[in-house]
Design an enzyme around this catalytic site. Structure first.
Site, PDB file in Angstrom:
ATOM      1  N   GLY A 214       0.821  -1.218   0.000  1.00 55.60           N
ATOM      2  CA  GLY A 214       0.000   0.000   0.000  1.00 55.60           C
ATOM      3  C   GLY A 214       0.845   1.254   0.000  1.00 55.60           C
ATOM      4  O   GLY A 214       2.036   1.244  -0.298  1.00 55.60           O
ATOM      5  N   ILE A 215       0.201   2.323   0.399  1.00 56.25           N
ATOM      6  CA  ILE A 215       0.797   3.659   0.330  1.00 56.25           C
ATOM      7  C   ILE A 215       1.370   4.023   1.695  1.00 56.25           C
ATOM      8  O   ILE A 215       0.859   3.570   2.711  1.00 56.25           O
ATOM      9  CB  ILE A 215      -0.332   4.634  -0.115  1.00 56.25           C
ATOM     10  CG1 ILE A 215      -0.021   5.220  -1.460  1.00 56.25           C
ATOM     11  CG2 ILE A 215      -0.692   5.648   0.917  1.00 56.25           C
ATOM     12  CD1 ILE A 215      -1.205   5.918  -2.105  1.00 56.25           C
ATOM     13  N   GLY A 216       2.446   4.815   1.752  1.00 56.85           N
ATOM     14  CA  GLY A 216       2.990   5.271   3.034  1.00 56.85           C
ATOM     15  C   GLY A 216       4.342   4.645   3.338  1.00 56.85           C
ATOM     16  O   GLY A 216       4.910   3.900   2.530  1.00 56.85           O
ATOM     17  N   ALA A 217       4.855   4.958   4.526  1.00 51.40           N
ATOM     18  CA  ALA A 217       6.210   4.552   4.902  1.00 51.40           C
ATOM     19  C   ALA A 217       6.305   3.054   5.222  1.00 51.40           C
ATOM     20  O   ALA A 217       7.357   2.423   5.031  1.00 51.40           O
ATOM     21  CB  ALA A 217       6.655   5.354   6.119  1.00 51.40           C
ATOM     22  N   ILE A 218       5.205   2.474   5.711  1.00 53.85           N
ATOM     23  CA  ILE A 218       5.268   1.088   6.200  1.00 53.85           C
ATOM     24  C   ILE A 218       5.677   0.095   5.099  1.00 53.85           C
ATOM     25  O   ILE A 218       6.585  -0.726   5.324  1.00 53.85           O
ATOM     26  CB  ILE A 218       3.920   0.669   6.839  1.00 53.85           C
ATOM     27  CG1 ILE A 218       3.531   1.626   7.970  1.00 53.85           C
ATOM     28  CG2 ILE A 218       3.932  -0.784   7.310  1.00 53.85           C
ATOM     29  CD1 ILE A 218       4.424   1.645   9.168  1.00 53.85           C
ATOM     30  N   GLU A 237      -1.584  -2.822  -6.328  1.00 58.86           N
ATOM     31  CA  GLU A 237      -2.166  -1.600  -6.872  1.00 58.86           C
ATOM     32  C   GLU A 237      -1.047  -0.676  -7.357  1.00 58.86           C
ATOM     33  O   GLU A 237      -1.068  -0.149  -8.450  1.00 58.86           O
ATOM     34  CB  GLU A 237      -2.931  -0.954  -5.737  1.00 58.86           C
ATOM     35  CG  GLU A 237      -3.494   0.383  -6.017  1.00 58.86           C
ATOM     36  CD  GLU A 237      -4.345   0.794  -4.831  1.00 58.86           C
ATOM     37  OE1 GLU A 237      -5.077  -0.071  -4.307  1.00 58.86           O
ATOM     38  OE2 GLU A 237      -4.255   1.944  -4.413  1.00 58.86           O
ATOM     39  N   GLY A 335      -7.248   1.059  -2.628  1.00 57.89           N
ATOM     40  CA  GLY A 335      -7.464  -0.358  -2.924  1.00 57.89           C
ATOM     41  C   GLY A 335      -7.421  -1.239  -1.688  1.00 57.89           C
ATOM     42  O   GLY A 335      -7.294  -2.463  -1.793  1.00 57.89           O
TER      43      GLY A 335
HETATM   44  N1  COA Z   1      -6.249  10.504  14.279  1.00 53.23           N
HETATM   45  C1  COA Z   1      -6.110  11.700  13.675  1.00 53.23           C
HETATM   46  N2  COA Z   1      -5.270  11.916  12.623  1.00 53.23           N
HETATM   47  C2  COA Z   1      -4.542  10.881  12.205  1.00 53.23           C
HETATM   48  C3  COA Z   1      -4.620   9.611  12.806  1.00 53.23           C
HETATM   49  C4  COA Z   1      -5.523   9.445  13.894  1.00 53.23           C
HETATM   50  N3  COA Z   1      -5.658   8.263  14.518  1.00 53.23           N
HETATM   51  N4  COA Z   1      -3.760   8.776  12.154  1.00 53.23           N
HETATM   52  C5  COA Z   1      -3.190   9.502  11.173  1.00 53.23           C
HETATM   53  N5  COA Z   1      -3.642  10.763  11.223  1.00 53.23           N
HETATM   54  C6  COA Z   1      -3.257  11.870  10.342  1.00 53.23           C
HETATM   55  C7  COA Z   1      -1.788  12.222  10.557  1.00 53.23           C
HETATM   56  O1  COA Z   1      -1.626  13.130  11.617  1.00 53.23           O
HETATM   57  C8  COA Z   1      -1.427  12.830   9.210  1.00 53.23           C
HETATM   58  O2  COA Z   1      -1.885  14.163   9.152  1.00 53.23           O
HETATM   59  P1  COA Z   1      -0.897  15.316   8.548  1.00 53.23           P
HETATM   60  O3  COA Z   1      -0.538  14.850   7.173  1.00 53.23           O
HETATM   61  O4  COA Z   1      -1.778  16.532   8.577  1.00 53.23           O
HETATM   62  O5  COA Z   1       0.272  15.355   9.469  1.00 53.23           O
HETATM   63  C9  COA Z   1      -2.272  12.031   8.238  1.00 53.23           C
HETATM   64  O6  COA Z   1      -3.298  11.439   8.990  1.00 53.23           O
HETATM   65  C10 COA Z   1      -1.510  10.926   7.520  1.00 53.23           C
HETATM   66  O7  COA Z   1      -0.885  10.149   8.514  1.00 53.23           O
HETATM   67  P2  COA Z   1       0.542   9.469   8.253  1.00 53.23           P
HETATM   68  O8  COA Z   1       0.900   8.700   9.458  1.00 53.23           O
HETATM   69  O9  COA Z   1       1.512  10.470   7.751  1.00 53.23           O
HETATM   70  O10 COA Z   1       0.134   8.553   7.040  1.00 53.23           O
HETATM   71  P3  COA Z   1       0.876   7.499   6.154  1.00 53.23           P
HETATM   72  O11 COA Z   1       1.575   8.181   5.048  1.00 53.23           O
HETATM   73  O12 COA Z   1       1.639   6.484   6.929  1.00 53.23           O
HETATM   74  O13 COA Z   1      -0.436   6.807   5.542  1.00 53.23           O
HETATM   75  C11 COA Z   1      -2.734   6.239   5.729  1.00 53.23           C
HETATM   76  C12 COA Z   1      -1.371   6.216   6.409  1.00 53.23           C
HETATM   77  C13 COA Z   1      -3.698   5.449   6.565  1.00 53.23           C
HETATM   78  C14 COA Z   1      -3.221   7.669   5.583  1.00 53.23           C
HETATM   79  C15 COA Z   1      -2.570   5.576   4.333  1.00 53.23           C
HETATM   80  O14 COA Z   1      -2.001   4.304   4.478  1.00 53.23           O
HETATM   81  C16 COA Z   1      -3.893   5.426   3.609  1.00 53.23           C
HETATM   82  O15 COA Z   1      -4.364   6.381   3.023  1.00 53.23           O
HETATM   83  N6  COA Z   1      -4.496   4.222   3.666  1.00 53.23           N
HETATM   84  C17 COA Z   1      -5.815   3.979   3.081  1.00 53.23           C
HETATM   85  C18 COA Z   1      -5.734   3.607   1.637  1.00 53.23           C
HETATM   86  C19 COA Z   1      -5.016   2.316   1.396  1.00 53.23           C
HETATM   87  O16 COA Z   1      -4.708   1.560   2.268  1.00 53.23           O
HETATM   88  N7  COA Z   1      -4.753   2.042   0.150  1.00 53.23           N
HETATM   89  C20 COA Z   1      -4.112   0.797  -0.182  1.00 53.23           C
HETATM   90  C21 COA Z   1      -3.410   0.724  -1.412  1.00 53.23           C
HETATM   91  S1  COA Z   1      -2.606   2.220  -1.942  1.00 53.23           S
END
Ligand code: COA
Length: 436
Positions: A214-218, A237, A335
């Protein structure tokens, strides 16, 4: 007309091309790192000529200038995945959001959400007049195919990706040549927390598995711990530079895939020039629309499919919130549900939801109750492995009491006592029966 003549006679400037957009039109914008920025900038510069142009777009990688305050008279953003440049407009009620599974989005563009205009970003035509849509096929190809008018930004830096990626020059109503870099997404700097999470996730991956990232650092952190694995495959995806490194190291070779063996299958790419050079003219990477790649039944044709995604919040029942915090739209479902479902139907498949126990603002991601207004992306029935830096909690087949116990064990130590209080409110009777 010969395609070369069509090409020449439709060559124009970005400023001229956007005159094809009319007030009230729906405009579908090429996705993610394929964003056609010259066309977007020209369209926004021409804002005074439009009223209520609907901009349909998913992951924004540019500055989304059509979302700037004051633009709402001219542009209404219909968002399918929020990002840094669109969240404010959504939060302030100046943009709208359409919930849709990613694999169903192309169909929406063919039926209820047919675009009047598509803005695409393609590589130069081949000798037959076909341009590859490069790093993003996903919904963008379906959007271009169903739009009445297609405006193309043609760029020699767009990789010529292969698969179901081509669009013919004769489809273009206006052609704008540019020679500018494709948007890049550099690998994120990883913290110790993310590295711990990556290591836990990697322990759930076996030699021969096929991965979705997926998307993000993990996902990047997970890839760092896969260097000792063998014969991994990709059906995802999207992917970024980390996968290329594993291909070069011989770890990813797609040899054990049960569907499209030998090929990385993907619908969009986000990375640096290294990734874009790797996929250019490379038959080992098969790109296709998201309605194909992300369809759960297509995903499930891959045995041992492991999906790895991240989320915003998980409650003690294992309900997973991924795209919003309360009513605040943070991203989109993307996705995630497609792959969680696909992995569930894959023989030997698993899905992993991995995240730091504490969100950026210092609040726990594992909570007794999800925030009011949040939308659940992955049902508790679909939840499988949940991973934080503190370990792995298996959900599939676990009762509500077992789920709560396992989730508390991987929550941040500072919030475990508070979660335990809620646990006792719910399960004290069952615990007492167990003791007697
Ligand atoms: N409550 C409030 N805000 C939260 C939060 C929580 N529990 N968890 C995360 N956030 C906010 C963060 O503060 C951050 O805000 P900012 O950008 O204003 O600082 C934002 O959400 C993104 O968090 P971050 O930890 O930087 O995200 P990430 O890059 O590790 O991505 C998801 C995490 C969940 C956002 C991302 O994985 C996602 O969009 N997932 C859903 C879609 C998906 O899984 N697609 C799959 C294939 S691409």
């Amino acid at each position: 007309m010969d395609w070369r003549e069509h090409y020449k006679s439709h060559l124009t400037s970005a400023a001229e091309a956007v005159n094809l957009i009319k007030s009230g039109d729906r405009v579908c914008v090429h996705h993610a790192c394929a964003e056609p920025t010259a066309l977007i900038d020209a369209m926004v510069a021409n804002a005074a000529a439009y009223r209520h142009v609907e901009i349909v777009h998913m992951v924004p990688m540019g500055t989304s200038p059509y979302c700037a305050p004051g633009m709402e008279e001219h542009f209404i953003h219909n968002c399918v995945f929020a990002g840094g440049s669109t969240r404010k407009a959504l939060a302030e009620g100046r943009a709208d959001y359409t919930p849709i599974f990613f694999h169903q989005f192309p169909d929406l563009l063919r039926t209820e959400l047919v675009p009047d205009v598509a803005l695409v970003h393609v590589c130069p035509p081949d000798e037959h007049g076909y341009c590859s849509m490069g790093v993003s096929i996903d919904y963008s190809k379906a959007g271009a195919e169903s739009a009445k008018t297609v405006i193309a930004q043609v760029n020699p830096n767009m990789p010529r990706t292969l698969g179901d990626t081509f669009i013919h020059v004769s489809k273009f109503a206006a052609i704008v040549e540019v020679d500018s870099p494709i948007i890049e997404l550099p690998a994120p700097k990883l913290s110790d927390v993310e590295m711990n999470i990556g290591e836990h996730c990697a322990s759930l991956i076996n030699d021969g598995d096929t991965l979705q990232l997926g998307i993000g650092a993990i996902p990047d952190a997970v890839l760092r711990f896969l260097t000792e694995k063998k014969d991994l495959g990709i059906h995802s995806e999207m992917f970024s530079d980390g996968v290329v490194e594993l291909i070069e190291a011989g770890v990813v070779n797609n040899s054990k895939k049960t569907y499209h063996p030998g090929l990385c299958v993907v619908n969009f790419l986000m990375g640096t020039r290294k990734l874009y050079d790797y996929v250019h003219n490379n038959p080992a990477v098969y790109m296709a629309g998201v309605d194909y790649v992300n369809h759960p039944l297509v995903i499930a044709k891959n045995d041992n499919l492991v999906s790895i995604n991240s989320c915003v919040q998980v409650d003690l029942q294992g309900q997973i919130v991924s795209s919003s915090a309360g009513l605040k739209q943070i991203s989109g479902i993307g996705g995630q549900a497609d792959f969680v479902r696909g992995a569930a139907y894959s023989k030997g498949g698993r899905s992993i939801m991995a995240f730091p126990s504490i969100a950026k603002g210092g609040i726990s991601k594992i909570v007794p109750f999800i925030d009011e207004g949040s939308s659940v992306s992955t049902l508790r029935e679909d939840a499988d492995y949940i991973v934080t830096e503190y370990g792995i909690a298996a959900m599939h087949g676990a009762s509500l009491r077992q789920r709560a116990q396992r989730l508390i064990a991987i929550a941040h130590p500072d919030v475990r006592a508070q979660l335990q209080e809620e646990y006792e409110r719910r399960f004290a009777t069952l615990d007492a029966i167990d003791r007697n």
